[in-house]
Scaffold this active site. Structure first.
Site, PDB file in Angstrom:
ATOM      1  N   HIS A   1       0.839  -1.206   0.000  1.00 52.40           N
ATOM      2  CA  HIS A   1       0.000   0.000   0.000  1.00 52.40           C
ATOM      3  C   HIS A   1       0.872   1.254   0.000  1.00 52.40           C
ATOM      4  O   HIS A   1       1.800   1.361   0.794  1.00 52.40           O
ATOM      5  CB  HIS A   1      -0.882  -0.042   1.253  1.00 52.40           C
ATOM      6  CG  HIS A   1      -1.900   1.053   1.342  1.00 52.40           C
ATOM      7  ND1 HIS A   1      -2.105   1.771   2.492  1.00 52.40           N
ATOM      8  CD2 HIS A   1      -2.790   1.534   0.430  1.00 52.40           C
ATOM      9  CE1 HIS A   1      -3.076   2.645   2.292  1.00 52.40           C
ATOM     10  NE2 HIS A   1      -3.511   2.528   1.054  1.00 52.40           N
TER      11      HIS A   1
ATOM     12  N   HIS B   1      -0.886  11.413  -1.557  1.00 47.33           N
ATOM     13  CA  HIS B   1      -2.161  10.974  -0.974  1.00 47.33           C
ATOM     14  C   HIS B   1      -3.018  12.163  -0.546  1.00 47.33           C
ATOM     15  O   HIS B   1      -4.172  12.285  -0.946  1.00 47.33           O
ATOM     16  CB  HIS B   1      -1.907  10.054   0.219  1.00 47.33           C
ATOM     17  CG  HIS B   1      -3.177   9.575   0.859  1.00 47.33           C
ATOM     18  ND1 HIS B   1      -3.849  10.298   1.821  1.00 47.33           N
ATOM     19  CD2 HIS B   1      -3.911   8.452   0.655  1.00 47.33           C
ATOM     20  CE1 HIS B   1      -4.936   9.644   2.179  1.00 47.33           C
ATOM     21  NE2 HIS B   1      -5.005   8.519   1.492  1.00 47.33           N
TER      22      HIS B   1
ATOM     23  N   ASP C   1      -1.235   6.602  -5.002  1.00 45.62           N
ATOM     24  CA  ASP C   1      -2.238   7.646  -5.205  1.00 45.62           C
ATOM     25  C   ASP C   1      -1.694   8.745  -6.117  1.00 45.62           C
ATOM     26  O   ASP C   1      -0.540   9.151  -5.975  1.00 45.62           O
ATOM     27  CB  ASP C   1      -2.603   8.267  -3.851  1.00 45.62           C
ATOM     28  CG  ASP C   1      -2.964   7.221  -2.817  1.00 45.62           C
ATOM     29  OD1 ASP C   1      -4.010   6.586  -2.978  1.00 45.62           O
ATOM     30  OD2 ASP C   1      -2.172   7.012  -1.874  1.00 45.62           O
TER      31      ASP C   1
ATOM     32  N   GLU D   1      -4.353   4.501  -7.986  1.00 46.32           N
ATOM     33  CA  GLU D   1      -5.557   5.139  -7.441  1.00 46.32           C
ATOM     34  C   GLU D   1      -5.596   6.597  -7.870  1.00 46.32           C
ATOM     35  O   GLU D   1      -4.739   7.399  -7.489  1.00 46.32           O
ATOM     36  CB  GLU D   1      -5.619   5.038  -5.914  1.00 46.32           C
ATOM     37  CG  GLU D   1      -6.969   5.576  -5.450  1.00 46.32           C
ATOM     38  CD  GLU D   1      -7.110   5.791  -3.952  1.00 46.32           C
ATOM     39  OE1 GLU D   1      -6.372   5.194  -3.152  1.00 46.32           O
ATOM     40  OE2 GLU D   1      -7.989   6.603  -3.600  1.00 46.32           O
TER      41      GLU D   1
HETATM   42  O1  G3P Z   1      -6.790   2.147  -2.989  1.00 46.47           O
HETATM   43  C1  G3P Z   1      -7.080   1.668  -1.721  1.00 46.47           C
HETATM   44  C2  G3P Z   1      -6.739   2.624  -0.617  1.00 46.47           C
HETATM   45  O2  G3P Z   1      -5.474   3.189  -0.824  1.00 46.47           O
HETATM   46  C3  G3P Z   1      -7.754   3.708  -0.458  1.00 46.47           C
HETATM   47  O3  G3P Z   1      -7.531   4.517   0.653  1.00 46.47           O
HETATM   48  O4  G3P Z   1      -6.828   6.628   1.695  1.00 46.47           O
HETATM   49  O5  G3P Z   1      -5.244   4.741   1.582  1.00 46.47           O
HETATM   50  O6  G3P Z   1      -5.842   5.978  -0.480  1.00 46.47           O
HETATM   51  P1  G3P Z   1      -6.301   5.515   0.862  1.00 46.47           P
HETATM   52 MG    MG Z   2      -4.798   4.829  -2.017  1.00 45.97          MG
END
Ligand code: G3P
Ligand code: MG
Length: 250
Positions: A10, A52, A39, A112
């Site tokens: 992640h 992010h 992101d 994302e």
């Molecule tokens: O893409 C899944 C996840 O990353 C969504 O939440 O806030 O970590 O970008 P966030």
């Molecule tokens: Mg994300």
């Protein structure tokens, strides 16, 4: 059918490196990961950067919005010091630099699209078009190395579809609403990405029965990862790349 990796780091390297940086990708690689979620949003000049938060103050010092700065200004900022002194000077990556690093190291990407409010369509269009340009050959031969775009914004996903219909999309949802099937069809999405906290075994079964991929964020407990796989979840991202490896719980 899900043709992508099962376990993704992640934000590049989970919680073991400053999120959404090249150092994070390197950290993921060092832990054996060749699959990543990250992101993307637009700088003031319309150039996408890997970030992010839509504002400064947490991962980069300063104030204001990301869209108040040109990409060249953001790239010159320090996105590493907040995490640890050894990462001082780690830049905000350009989207294209980040993708090029992934391509060079065989890292599969869940991109994302994270638009700032008001920039949904433009962000979706720009990110999809650039992704298409960087994966032209792979798209032409339907190669599973082609990234998967996802977004909480259906406006961004619709714009991405229009700009690059052949780059696959996933609908990203915190809570899966009753009309998930219709939304997925409307966007021609190949998968549902959802918060693992809100998934139930019954919902997982329904999504899989509909022929869609099913991805969960963000799974940091190895026992929970095993449970989700038992429920039929195809893939997940984790912050704990030390506990959940590229082949699953270590
Ligand atoms: O893409 C899944 C996840 O990353 C969504 O939440 O806030 O970590 O970008 P966030
Ligand atoms: Mg994300």
């Amino acid at each position: 059918m899900w043709t992508y990796p099962t376990f993704l780091a992640h934000r590049g390297g989970g919680k073991l490196a400053p999120e959404n940086t090249i150092a994070a990708l390197q950290c993921g690689l060092d832990h054996g990961f060749h699959a990543v979620e990250f992101d993307v949003m637009l700088a003031r000049d319309g150039v996408p950067v890997v970030m992010h938060d839509p504002y400064l103050g947490r991962t980069i010092a300063g104030s204001g919005n990301v869209f108040d700065y040109d990409a060249a200004e953001l790239v010159a900022m320090d996105a590493g010091s907040w995490f640890g002194a050894q990462f001082k000077g780690e830049p905000v990556p350009l989207f294209t630099q980040f993708v090029a690093f992934c391509q060079a190291h065989g890292i599969w990407m869940n991109i994302e699209i994270k638009p700032a409010p008001g920039f949904e369509a433009e962000t979706g269009r720009v990110v999809a078009a650039l992704t298409r340009a960087m994966f032209g050959l792979e798209i032409a031969r339907d190669d599973p190395v082609v990234p998967l775009l996802s977004s909480f914004s259906v406006v961004a996903l619709a714009a991405a579809r229009q700009a690059a219909p052949d780059v696959p999309r996933a609908l990203l949802l915190d809570v899966v609403p009753a009309d998930w099937r219709e939304q997925a069809i409307a966007l021609d999405a190949v998968a549902i990405h959802t918060n693992q906290k809100n998934l139930t075994p019954s919902l997982a079964r329904q999504i899989k029965a509909a022929g869609l991929g099913l991805f969960c964020y963000t799974v940091n407990d190895p026992g929970r990862a095993r449970e989700l796989v038992e429920w039929g979840v195809d893939a997940m991202c984790t912050d704990r790349i030390d506990l959940i490896g590229p082949a699953g719980p270590r």
